[in-house]
Motif scaffolding. Structure first.
Motif, short mmCIF file in Angstrom:
data_model
loop_
_atom_site.label_atom_id
_atom_site.label_comp_id
_atom_site.label_asym_id
_atom_site.label_seq_id
_atom_site.Cartn_x
_atom_site.Cartn_y
_atom_site.Cartn_z
N SER A 369 0.75 -1.21 0.15
CA SER A 369 -0.09 0.31 0.14
C SER A 369 1.06 1.18 0.12
N ARG A 370 0.41 1.97 -0.87
CA ARG A 370 1.11 3.54 -1.06
C ARG A 370 0.22 4.46 -0.34
N LEU A 371 0.59 5.16 0.69
CA LEU A 371 -0.33 6.14 1.41
C LEU A 371 -0.20 7.44 0.64
N ILE A 372 -1.33 8.26 0.53
CA ILE A 372 -1.14 9.61 -0.11
C ILE A 372 -1.69 10.53 0.94
N ASN A 373 -1.40 11.63 0.75
CA ASN A 373 -1.95 12.68 1.84
C ASN A 373 -2.98 13.51 0.85
N SER A 374 -3.65 14.38 1.91
CA SER A 374 -5.06 15.01 1.24
C SER A 374 -4.83 15.90 0.39
N THR A 375 -3.56 16.44 0.10
CA THR A 375 -3.32 17.37 -0.83
C THR A 375 -3.08 16.75 -2.32
N LYS A 376 -3.00 15.30 -2.41
CA LYS A 376 -2.98 14.72 -3.48
C LYS A 376 -4.41 14.03 -4.08
N ILE A 377 -5.31 14.21 -3.28
CA ILE A 377 -6.73 13.72 -3.63
C ILE A 377 -7.21 14.19 -5.03
N ALA A 378 -7.15 15.42 -5.26
CA ALA A 378 -7.84 16.07 -6.31
C ALA A 378 -7.13 15.60 -7.64
N ALA A 379 -5.92 15.24 -7.68
CA ALA A 379 -5.16 14.68 -8.74
C ALA A 379 -5.51 12.95 -9.13
N CYS A 380 -6.21 12.75 -8.22
CA CYS A 380 -6.51 11.23 -8.46
C CYS A 380 -8.01 10.78 -8.79
N VAL A 381 -8.70 11.62 -9.37
CA VAL A 381 -10.03 11.60 -9.74
C VAL A 381 -10.26 10.34 -10.40
N ASP A 382 -11.06 9.56 -10.21
CA ASP A 382 -11.55 8.17 -10.77
C ASP A 382 -10.39 7.32 -10.55
N ARG A 383 -9.69 7.33 -9.65
CA ARG A 383 -8.61 6.52 -9.29
C ARG A 383 -8.82 5.95 -7.78
N ARG A 384 -8.40 4.87 -7.50
CA ARG A 384 -8.29 4.24 -6.35
C ARG A 384 -7.18 4.70 -5.43
N ILE A 385 -7.39 4.97 -4.17
CA ILE A 385 -6.23 5.61 -3.23
C ILE A 385 -6.24 5.20 -1.97
N VAL A 386 -5.12 5.07 -1.21
CA VAL A 386 -5.28 4.58 0.11
C VAL A 386 -4.65 6.02 0.92
N ILE A 387 -5.40 6.18 1.90
CA ILE A 387 -5.17 7.38 2.76
C ILE A 387 -5.31 7.42 4.24
N ALA A 388 -4.70 7.97 4.94
CA ALA A 388 -4.88 7.72 6.33
C ALA A 388 -5.52 9.11 7.11
N MET A 444 -12.19 5.18 -4.01
CA MET A 444 -12.17 5.57 -5.38
C MET A 444 -12.58 7.13 -4.83
N VAL A 445 -11.82 7.98 -5.74
CA VAL A 445 -11.95 9.26 -5.72
C VAL A 445 -12.84 9.73 -6.61
N LEU A 446 -14.09 10.52 -6.19
CA LEU A 446 -15.18 10.96 -7.04
C LEU A 446 -15.08 12.37 -6.99
N GLU A 447 -15.74 12.99 -8.21
CA GLU A 447 -15.70 14.44 -8.57
C GLU A 447 -17.03 14.77 -8.84
N ASP A 448 -17.84 15.89 -8.28
CA ASP A 448 -19.01 16.26 -8.76
C ASP A 448 -19.18 17.78 -8.63
N ARG A 449 -18.65 18.26 -9.79
CA ARG A 449 -18.77 19.92 -10.06
C ARG A 449 -17.77 20.38 -9.21
N SER A 450 -16.39 20.20 -9.28
CA SER A 450 -15.57 20.60 -8.26
C SER A 450 -15.49 20.04 -6.77
N ALA A 451 -16.57 19.34 -6.32
CA ALA A 451 -16.43 18.98 -5.15
C ALA A 451 -15.74 17.31 -5.02
N ILE A 452 -14.76 17.29 -4.42
CA ILE A 452 -13.92 16.04 -4.37
C ILE A 452 -14.44 15.28 -3.13
N SER A 453 -14.74 13.92 -3.33
CA SER A 453 -15.00 13.02 -2.20
C SER A 453 -14.62 11.51 -2.58
#
Length: 461
Positions: A369-388, A444-453
Protein backbone atom coordinates in the motif's frame (compact mmCIF):
# COMPACT_ATOMS: atom_id res chain seq x y z
CA UNK A 1 -19.39 45.68 13.01
CA UNK A 2 -23.16 45.78 12.52
CA UNK A 3 -22.71 48.18 9.61
CA UNK A 4 -19.78 46.31 8.07
CA UNK A 5 -20.60 44.93 4.63
CA UNK A 6 -17.92 42.79 2.92
CA UNK A 7 -20.16 41.12 0.32
CA UNK A 8 -18.28 42.73 -2.58
CA UNK A 9 -14.83 41.56 -1.43
CA UNK A 10 -13.54 39.34 -4.24
CA UNK A 11 -11.05 37.37 -2.13
CA UNK A 12 -13.69 36.52 0.45
CA UNK A 13 -16.05 35.43 -2.30
CA UNK A 14 -13.37 33.17 -3.81
CA UNK A 15 -12.73 31.60 -0.42
CA UNK A 16 -16.44 30.87 0.01
CA UNK A 17 -16.71 29.44 -3.52
CA UNK A 18 -13.84 27.09 -2.71
CA UNK A 19 -15.71 25.84 0.37
CA UNK A 20 -12.89 27.11 2.58
CA UNK A 21 -15.37 27.94 5.31
CA UNK A 22 -14.30 25.79 8.26
CA UNK A 23 -15.26 27.72 11.38
CA UNK A 24 -17.51 30.18 9.51
CA UNK A 25 -20.94 30.41 11.07
CA UNK A 26 -23.61 28.30 9.37
CA UNK A 27 -21.63 27.44 6.23
CA UNK A 28 -18.96 25.14 7.70
CA UNK A 29 -20.70 21.75 7.79
CA UNK A 30 -19.45 19.12 5.32
CA UNK A 31 -22.69 19.27 3.32
CA UNK A 32 -22.63 23.07 3.07
CA UNK A 33 -18.95 23.26 2.13
CA UNK A 34 -19.52 20.73 -0.63
CA UNK A 35 -22.63 22.59 -1.81
CA UNK A 36 -20.62 25.82 -2.08
CA UNK A 37 -17.97 24.00 -4.12
CA UNK A 38 -20.60 22.51 -6.43
CA UNK A 39 -22.33 25.85 -6.88
CA UNK A 40 -19.08 27.58 -7.83
CA UNK A 41 -20.72 30.89 -6.97
CA UNK A 42 -20.05 32.55 -3.64
CA UNK A 43 -21.99 35.75 -4.21
CA UNK A 44 -24.08 36.98 -1.32
CA UNK A 45 -27.31 36.14 -3.16
CA UNK A 46 -26.23 32.55 -3.69
CA UNK A 47 -25.00 32.15 -0.10
CA UNK A 48 -28.44 33.31 1.04
CA UNK A 49 -30.01 30.60 -1.12
CA UNK A 50 -27.54 27.96 0.03
CA UNK A 51 -28.20 28.82 3.70
CA UNK A 52 -31.88 28.06 3.18
CA UNK A 53 -31.60 25.10 0.81
CA UNK A 54 -29.31 23.10 3.08
CA UNK A 55 -32.08 21.45 5.09
CA UNK A 56 -32.66 17.74 5.79
CA UNK A 57 -35.58 17.09 3.43
CA UNK A 58 -34.29 19.05 0.45
CA UNK A 59 -31.51 16.84 -0.97
CA UNK A 60 -33.24 16.28 -4.31
CA UNK A 61 -33.86 19.99 -4.77
CA UNK A 62 -30.35 20.95 -3.72
CA UNK A 63 -28.89 18.81 -6.51
CA UNK A 64 -31.46 20.14 -8.98
CA UNK A 65 -30.63 23.73 -8.02
CA UNK A 66 -26.91 23.12 -8.61
CA UNK A 67 -27.61 21.56 -12.02
CA UNK A 68 -29.79 24.48 -13.06
CA UNK A 69 -27.21 26.93 -11.78
CA UNK A 70 -24.79 25.33 -14.24
CA UNK A 71 -27.17 25.61 -17.18
CA UNK A 72 -29.62 22.72 -17.00
CA UNK A 73 -32.91 23.71 -18.61
CA UNK A 74 -36.03 23.67 -16.49
CA UNK A 75 -39.74 24.26 -16.80
CA UNK A 76 -42.59 24.81 -14.41
CA UNK A 77 -46.24 25.29 -15.20
CA UNK A 78 -47.38 28.92 -15.12
CA UNK A 79 -47.56 30.88 -12.93
CA UNK A 80 -45.06 28.90 -10.80
CA UNK A 81 -42.29 29.52 -13.32
CA UNK A 82 -42.49 33.28 -12.81
CA UNK A 83 -42.96 33.08 -9.04
CA UNK A 84 -39.77 30.99 -8.64
CA UNK A 85 -37.71 32.64 -11.36
CA UNK A 86 -35.12 34.06 -8.93
CA UNK A 87 -34.26 30.61 -7.56
CA UNK A 88 -34.43 28.77 -10.89
CA UNK A 89 -37.76 27.09 -10.23
CA UNK A 90 -36.77 25.77 -6.79
CA UNK A 91 -38.55 26.74 -3.59
CA UNK A 92 -35.80 28.02 -1.32
CA UNK A 93 -37.62 30.09 1.29
CA UNK A 94 -40.82 29.92 3.32
CA UNK A 95 -42.09 32.89 1.30
CA UNK A 96 -41.79 30.77 -1.85
CA UNK A 97 -44.19 28.22 -0.36
CA UNK A 98 -46.66 30.95 0.53
CA UNK A 99 -46.46 32.68 -2.85
CA UNK A 100 -46.91 29.40 -4.72
CA UNK A 101 -49.90 28.56 -2.52
CA UNK A 102 -51.48 31.93 -3.33
CA UNK A 103 -50.68 32.15 -7.06
CA UNK A 104 -51.03 28.48 -8.02
CA UNK A 105 -53.43 26.91 -5.53
CA UNK A 106 -55.69 29.90 -4.92
CA UNK A 107 -54.97 30.13 -1.18
CA UNK A 108 -55.63 33.41 0.58
CA UNK A 109 -52.57 35.00 2.25
CA UNK A 110 -53.95 33.84 5.60
CA UNK A 111 -54.35 30.26 4.35
CA UNK A 112 -50.83 30.35 2.88
CA UNK A 113 -49.41 31.41 6.24
CA UNK A 114 -51.37 28.62 7.91
CA UNK A 115 -49.75 26.17 5.48
CA UNK A 116 -46.33 27.53 6.44
CA UNK A 117 -47.10 26.98 10.11
CA UNK A 118 -48.41 23.45 9.53
CA UNK A 119 -45.19 22.55 7.70
CA UNK A 120 -43.18 23.79 10.68
CA UNK A 121 -44.85 21.39 13.10
CA UNK A 122 -43.13 18.05 13.65
CA UNK A 123 -46.39 16.16 14.15
CA UNK A 124 -48.64 17.80 11.57
CA UNK A 125 -50.32 14.48 10.70
CA UNK A 126 -53.83 14.81 9.29
CA UNK A 127 -53.57 18.59 9.02
CA UNK A 128 -50.69 18.22 6.55
CA UNK A 129 -52.61 15.61 4.54
CA UNK A 130 -55.61 17.95 4.43
CA UNK A 131 -53.33 20.78 3.28
CA UNK A 132 -51.94 18.56 0.52
CA UNK A 133 -55.42 17.79 -0.80
CA UNK A 134 -56.45 21.44 -0.73
CA UNK A 135 -53.19 22.51 -2.40
CA UNK A 136 -53.22 19.99 -5.26
CA UNK A 137 -56.94 20.40 -5.95
CA UNK A 138 -56.49 24.17 -5.95
CA UNK A 139 -53.65 23.93 -8.47
CA UNK A 140 -55.78 21.71 -10.75
CA UNK A 141 -58.73 24.09 -10.50
CA UNK A 142 -56.42 26.88 -11.64
CA UNK A 143 -55.50 24.98 -14.80
CA UNK A 144 -52.47 22.96 -13.74
CA UNK A 145 -52.13 19.26 -14.53
CA UNK A 146 -52.37 16.73 -11.72
CA UNK A 147 -48.74 15.71 -12.30
CA UNK A 148 -47.47 19.31 -12.13
CA UNK A 149 -49.52 19.93 -9.00
CA UNK A 150 -48.03 16.80 -7.38
CA UNK A 151 -44.50 17.93 -8.28
CA UNK A 152 -45.12 21.32 -6.69
CA UNK A 153 -46.48 19.70 -3.53
CA UNK A 154 -43.41 17.48 -3.27
CA UNK A 155 -41.30 20.62 -3.25
CA UNK A 156 -43.59 22.20 -0.66
CA UNK A 157 -43.34 19.07 1.50
CA UNK A 158 -39.53 19.38 1.61
CA UNK A 159 -40.12 22.32 3.99
CA UNK A 160 -41.71 20.05 6.60
CA UNK A 161 -40.16 20.42 10.04
CA UNK A 162 -37.35 22.83 9.26
CA UNK A 163 -37.00 25.82 6.93
CA UNK A 164 -36.07 29.50 6.82
CA UNK A 165 -37.73 32.66 5.65
CA UNK A 166 -35.59 34.73 3.29
CA UNK A 167 -34.85 37.45 5.87
CA UNK A 168 -33.52 34.78 8.25
CA UNK A 169 -31.29 33.29 5.54
CA UNK A 170 -30.06 36.74 4.50
CA UNK A 171 -29.14 37.70 8.06
CA UNK A 172 -27.29 34.40 8.52
CA UNK A 173 -25.50 34.89 5.20
CA UNK A 174 -24.36 38.37 6.24
CA UNK A 175 -22.89 36.97 9.46
CA UNK A 176 -21.23 34.23 7.38
CA UNK A 177 -19.72 36.79 5.02
CA UNK A 178 -18.41 38.96 7.84
CA UNK A 179 -16.78 36.02 9.60
CA UNK A 180 -15.34 34.76 6.30
CA UNK A 181 -13.76 38.22 5.89
CA UNK A 182 -12.14 37.91 9.33
CA UNK A 183 -10.89 34.44 8.45
CA UNK A 184 -9.44 35.67 5.15
CA UNK A 185 -7.55 38.68 6.53
CA UNK A 186 -7.01 37.88 10.23
CA UNK A 187 -6.92 34.07 10.46
CA UNK A 188 -5.06 33.99 13.78
CA UNK A 189 -7.73 36.20 15.36
CA UNK A 190 -10.48 34.15 13.71
CA UNK A 191 -9.32 30.74 14.93
CA UNK A 192 -8.60 32.07 18.43
CA UNK A 193 -12.18 33.31 18.64
CA UNK A 194 -13.64 30.07 17.25
CA UNK A 195 -11.77 27.96 19.81
CA UNK A 196 -12.78 30.28 22.66
CA UNK A 197 -16.37 30.04 21.49
CA UNK A 198 -16.27 26.30 22.08
CA UNK A 199 -15.86 25.46 18.39
CA UNK A 200 -18.73 25.01 16.00
CA UNK A 201 -19.56 21.97 13.92
CA UNK A 202 -16.19 20.39 14.80
CA UNK A 203 -14.10 19.92 17.94
CA UNK A 204 -11.42 22.41 19.01
CA UNK A 205 -8.65 20.08 17.75
CA UNK A 206 -9.87 20.44 14.16
CA UNK A 207 -9.74 24.24 14.31
CA UNK A 208 -6.31 24.13 15.92
CA UNK A 209 -5.08 21.85 13.13
CA UNK A 210 -6.58 24.19 10.50
CA UNK A 211 -4.75 27.12 12.07
CA UNK A 212 -1.48 25.19 11.91
CA UNK A 213 -2.13 24.42 8.22
CA UNK A 214 -2.24 28.16 7.62
CA UNK A 215 1.15 28.64 9.25
CA UNK A 216 -0.30 29.96 12.51
CA UNK A 217 1.76 28.94 15.52
CA UNK A 218 0.10 27.26 18.49
CA UNK A 219 1.70 27.83 21.89
CA UNK A 220 1.21 25.80 25.04
CA UNK A 221 -0.34 27.51 28.07
CA UNK A 222 2.01 29.76 30.02
CA UNK A 223 1.48 30.62 33.70
CA UNK A 224 2.87 34.12 33.12
CA UNK A 225 1.14 35.01 29.86
CA UNK A 226 -2.00 32.93 29.34
CA UNK A 227 -5.44 34.09 30.33
CA UNK A 228 -8.42 31.86 30.99
CA UNK A 229 -9.13 31.44 27.25
CA UNK A 230 -6.95 31.43 24.17
CA UNK A 231 -5.37 34.74 23.19
CA UNK A 232 -3.68 36.18 20.12
CA UNK A 233 0.07 36.21 20.73
CA UNK A 234 1.71 37.99 17.81
CA UNK A 235 0.71 35.86 14.84
CA UNK A 236 0.22 32.79 17.03
CA UNK A 237 -2.48 31.34 19.26
CA UNK A 238 -1.56 31.10 22.94
CA UNK A 239 -3.68 28.46 24.65
CA UNK A 240 -5.52 29.51 27.77
CA UNK A 241 -5.12 28.06 31.23
CA UNK A 242 -8.80 27.16 31.10
CA UNK A 243 -7.82 24.41 28.66
CA UNK A 244 -6.14 22.48 31.48
CA UNK A 245 -8.09 19.36 32.35
CA UNK A 246 -9.07 18.63 35.99
CA UNK A 247 -7.99 22.07 37.23
CA UNK A 248 -10.84 23.97 38.93
CA UNK A 249 -11.75 27.28 37.35
CA UNK A 250 -11.56 28.86 40.81
CA UNK A 251 -7.85 27.99 41.04
CA UNK A 252 -7.12 29.54 37.64
CA UNK A 253 -9.08 32.67 38.61
CA UNK A 254 -7.00 32.91 41.77
CA UNK A 255 -3.82 32.57 39.68
CA UNK A 256 -4.91 35.36 37.35
CA UNK A 257 -5.83 37.67 40.23
CA UNK A 258 -2.51 36.93 41.95
CA UNK A 259 -0.61 37.67 38.76
CA UNK A 260 -2.54 40.88 38.14
CA UNK A 261 -2.01 42.20 41.66
CA UNK A 262 1.57 41.09 42.35
CA UNK A 263 3.06 40.50 38.91
CA UNK A 264 4.25 37.40 37.13
CA UNK A 265 5.91 34.43 38.76
CA UNK A 266 9.70 34.73 38.88
CA UNK A 267 10.37 31.03 39.38
CA UNK A 268 8.78 27.68 40.09
CA UNK A 269 9.42 28.23 43.80
CA UNK A 270 7.64 31.59 43.59
CA UNK A 271 4.66 29.92 41.87
CA UNK A 272 4.41 27.25 44.60
CA UNK A 273 4.75 29.66 47.52
CA UNK A 274 2.15 32.10 46.21
CA UNK A 275 -0.51 29.62 45.09
CA UNK A 276 0.05 26.40 47.10
CA UNK A 277 -1.39 24.14 44.39
CA UNK A 278 -2.41 20.59 45.13
CA UNK A 279 -0.50 17.76 43.49
CA UNK A 280 -3.43 17.13 41.10
CA UNK A 281 -3.43 20.78 40.01
CA UNK A 282 0.34 21.02 39.76
CA UNK A 283 0.59 17.81 37.74
CA UNK A 284 -1.55 19.36 34.99
CA UNK A 285 0.47 22.58 34.97
CA UNK A 286 3.81 20.78 34.73
CA UNK A 287 2.85 18.08 32.23
CA UNK A 288 1.09 20.53 29.92
CA UNK A 289 4.23 22.67 29.73
CA UNK A 290 2.55 25.64 31.40
CA UNK A 291 5.40 25.87 33.92
CA UNK A 292 8.23 25.61 31.36
CA UNK A 293 8.57 29.42 31.39
CA UNK A 294 9.46 29.46 35.11
CA UNK A 295 11.49 26.22 35.21
CA UNK A 296 14.82 28.08 35.26
CA UNK A 297 16.52 25.27 33.34
CA UNK A 298 14.87 22.39 35.19
CA UNK A 299 13.15 19.61 33.28
CA UNK A 300 9.54 18.64 33.97
CA UNK A 301 10.52 15.58 36.10
CA UNK A 302 12.90 17.83 38.04
CA UNK A 303 10.03 20.22 38.76
CA UNK A 304 8.15 17.30 40.31
CA UNK A 305 11.24 16.52 42.35
CA UNK A 306 11.37 20.11 43.57
CA UNK A 307 7.72 19.99 44.53
CA UNK A 308 8.24 16.73 46.44
CA UNK A 309 10.94 18.45 48.46
CA UNK A 310 8.47 21.09 49.56
CA UNK A 311 6.33 18.40 51.12
CA UNK A 312 9.31 17.27 53.20
CA UNK A 313 10.71 20.71 53.97
CA UNK A 314 7.44 22.63 54.36
CA UNK A 315 8.31 23.65 57.92
CA UNK A 316 11.67 25.11 56.95
CA UNK A 317 12.11 28.83 56.42
CA UNK A 318 13.27 28.49 52.84
CA UNK A 319 11.11 26.73 50.34
CA UNK A 320 14.08 25.41 48.30
CA UNK A 321 17.80 25.43 48.76
CA UNK A 322 20.15 25.77 45.82
CA UNK A 323 21.17 22.14 45.48
CA UNK A 324 20.39 20.67 42.05
CA UNK A 325 18.19 17.60 41.53
CA UNK A 326 19.95 14.23 41.61
CA UNK A 327 21.57 13.25 38.32
CA UNK A 328 19.20 10.34 37.59
CA UNK A 329 16.29 12.80 37.37
CA UNK A 330 16.52 13.66 33.67
CA UNK A 331 13.75 14.56 31.22
CA UNK A 332 10.79 12.85 29.61
CA UNK A 333 11.16 11.44 26.11
CA UNK A 334 9.48 13.55 23.39
CA UNK A 335 6.77 10.92 22.93
CA UNK A 336 5.99 11.03 26.67
CA UNK A 337 5.78 14.81 26.59
CA UNK A 338 3.35 14.65 23.70
CA UNK A 339 1.16 12.13 25.56
CA UNK A 340 1.28 14.26 28.72
CA UNK A 341 0.31 17.40 26.83
CA UNK A 342 -2.63 15.63 25.20
CA UNK A 343 -3.84 14.14 28.49
CA UNK A 344 -3.55 17.44 30.37
CA UNK A 345 -4.95 19.69 27.61
CA UNK A 346 -7.17 17.39 25.56
CA UNK A 347 -5.34 18.66 22.46
CA UNK A 348 -2.40 17.64 20.29
CA UNK A 349 -0.25 20.77 20.16
CA UNK A 350 2.99 20.07 18.29
CA UNK A 351 2.05 17.31 15.86
CA UNK A 352 -1.10 16.24 14.10
CA UNK A 353 -2.29 12.95 15.60
CA UNK A 354 -2.40 11.23 12.20
CA UNK A 355 1.38 11.59 11.90
CA UNK A 356 1.81 9.43 14.98
CA UNK A 357 -0.59 6.77 13.65
CA UNK A 358 0.46 6.68 9.99
CA UNK A 359 3.27 4.12 10.34
CA UNK A 360 1.03 1.85 12.41
CA UNK A 361 -1.71 2.03 9.77
CA UNK A 362 0.75 1.40 6.98
CA UNK A 363 1.90 -1.80 8.67
CA UNK A 364 -1.70 -2.96 8.93
CA UNK A 365 -2.44 -2.05 5.31
CA UNK A 366 0.54 -4.04 4.07
CA UNK A 367 3.81 -3.19 2.39
CA UNK A 368 2.20 -2.93 -1.05
CA UNK A 369 0.00 0.00 0.00
CA UNK A 370 1.20 3.46 -0.90
CA UNK A 371 -0.34 6.11 1.32
CA UNK A 372 -1.03 9.55 -0.11
CA UNK A 373 -1.99 12.70 1.80
CA UNK A 374 -5.03 14.92 1.28
CA UNK A 375 -3.18 17.40 -0.96
CA UNK A 376 -2.94 14.66 -3.63
CA UNK A 377 -6.61 13.60 -3.66
CA UNK A 378 -7.76 16.06 -6.34
CA UNK A 379 -5.14 14.70 -8.74
CA UNK A 380 -6.51 11.16 -8.38
CA UNK A 381 -10.10 11.54 -9.62
CA UNK A 382 -11.55 8.19 -10.82
CA UNK A 383 -8.63 6.33 -9.26
CA UNK A 384 -8.32 4.19 -6.14
CA UNK A 385 -6.20 5.57 -3.33
CA UNK A 386 -5.08 4.67 0.18
CA UNK A 387 -5.02 7.47 2.73
CA UNK A 388 -4.80 7.83 6.50
CA UNK A 389 -7.08 10.20 8.38
CA UNK A 390 -8.59 11.03 11.73
CA UNK A 391 -12.38 10.80 11.82
CA UNK A 392 -13.70 14.25 12.83
CA UNK A 393 -17.38 14.11 11.80
CA UNK A 394 -19.90 11.57 10.57
CA UNK A 395 -23.60 11.45 9.80
CA UNK A 396 -25.80 8.43 9.28
CA UNK A 397 -28.53 8.67 6.65
CA UNK A 398 -31.05 6.19 5.25
CA UNK A 399 -31.38 5.33 1.58
CA UNK A 400 -34.68 5.08 -0.28
CA UNK A 401 -34.49 1.34 0.35
CA UNK A 402 -34.24 2.10 4.09
CA UNK A 403 -30.63 0.94 4.36
CA UNK A 404 -28.19 2.84 6.54
CA UNK A 405 -25.11 4.55 5.11
CA UNK A 406 -22.63 7.13 6.39
CA UNK A 407 -21.14 10.43 5.30
CA UNK A 408 -17.76 10.94 6.97
CA UNK A 409 -15.21 13.73 7.31
CA UNK A 410 -11.57 12.81 7.88
CA UNK A 411 -8.55 14.96 8.51
CA UNK A 412 -4.81 14.67 8.03
CA UNK A 413 -2.10 17.24 8.70
CA UNK A 414 -2.97 19.08 5.48
CA UNK A 415 -6.72 19.46 5.88
CA UNK A 416 -10.16 17.85 5.73
CA UNK A 417 -11.47 15.36 3.18
CA UNK A 418 -14.98 14.02 2.70
CA UNK A 419 -16.05 10.42 2.19
CA UNK A 420 -19.15 8.31 1.79
CA UNK A 421 -19.68 4.76 3.00
CA UNK A 422 -22.52 3.01 1.18
CA UNK A 423 -24.65 0.32 2.89
CA UNK A 424 -22.65 -2.68 1.65
CA UNK A 425 -19.52 -1.33 3.34
CA UNK A 426 -21.16 0.43 6.28
CA UNK A 427 -22.81 -2.74 7.58
CA UNK A 428 -19.32 -4.01 8.49
CA UNK A 429 -18.60 -0.82 10.47
CA UNK A 430 -21.77 -0.36 12.52
CA UNK A 431 -20.65 0.50 16.04
CA UNK A 432 -16.98 0.70 15.02
CA UNK A 433 -16.75 4.33 13.91
CA UNK A 434 -15.36 6.62 16.62
CA UNK A 435 -14.52 10.30 16.61
CA UNK A 436 -10.80 11.08 16.92
CA UNK A 437 -9.63 7.62 15.82
CA UNK A 438 -7.19 7.18 12.93
CA UNK A 439 -8.28 4.97 10.03
CA UNK A 440 -6.58 3.71 6.91
CA UNK A 441 -9.02 4.30 4.06
CA UNK A 442 -9.07 2.53 0.69
CA UNK A 443 -11.39 4.43 -1.64
CA UNK A 444 -12.30 5.63 -5.11
CA UNK A 445 -11.91 9.38 -5.69
CA UNK A 446 -15.05 11.03 -7.07
CA UNK A 447 -15.66 14.54 -8.39
CA UNK A 448 -19.00 16.30 -8.64
CA UNK A 449 -18.74 19.85 -10.02
CA UNK A 450 -15.41 20.60 -8.27
CA UNK A 451 -16.46 18.90 -5.02
CA UNK A 452 -14.08 16.01 -4.32
CA UNK A 453 -15.07 13.05 -2.14
CA UNK A 454 -14.06 9.46 -1.52
CA UNK A 455 -16.25 6.39 -1.98
CA UNK A 456 -14.92 4.01 0.65
CA UNK A 457 -14.25 0.42 -0.40
CA UNK A 458 -12.66 -0.72 2.86
CA UNK A 459 -10.97 0.60 6.01
CA UNK A 460 -8.68 -0.54 8.79
CA UNK A 461 -8.17 0.83 12.27
Amino acid sequence: WEDFNPINDGQVREMIEAGDTLGVFYIESPATRQLLQKMGNGSFRHVVAASSLIRPAANRWINEYVDRLHGKSWRLAAPADEVLKETLGIMAYQEDVMRIAVHCAGFSPRQADELRRILGKKAAGLRLEDARERFTSGCVLNGMSTADAADLWEMVHSFAGYSFCKAHSASYAMVSYRLAWVKRYYPHVFFTAVINNGGGFYAAQTYLNAARCRGIGVKKPDVNQSGMGCTVHGKAILLGLGQLQHVPGAFIERLLIERRERGGFSSFADFISRLSPSLVELRQFIRSGACDCIACGLTRPQLFWQYARTLVEKNQARLFDDSPPPLPVGDYAPEQKMRDEYESLGLHIDRHPVIVQRLHLLRLLGSQSRLINSTKIAACVDRRIVIAGILVAYKKVRTRNRLDMQFLTFEDEFGLFEAVMFPDVYRHWIGRLHWGVAYGVKAMVLEDRSAISLQINSMID
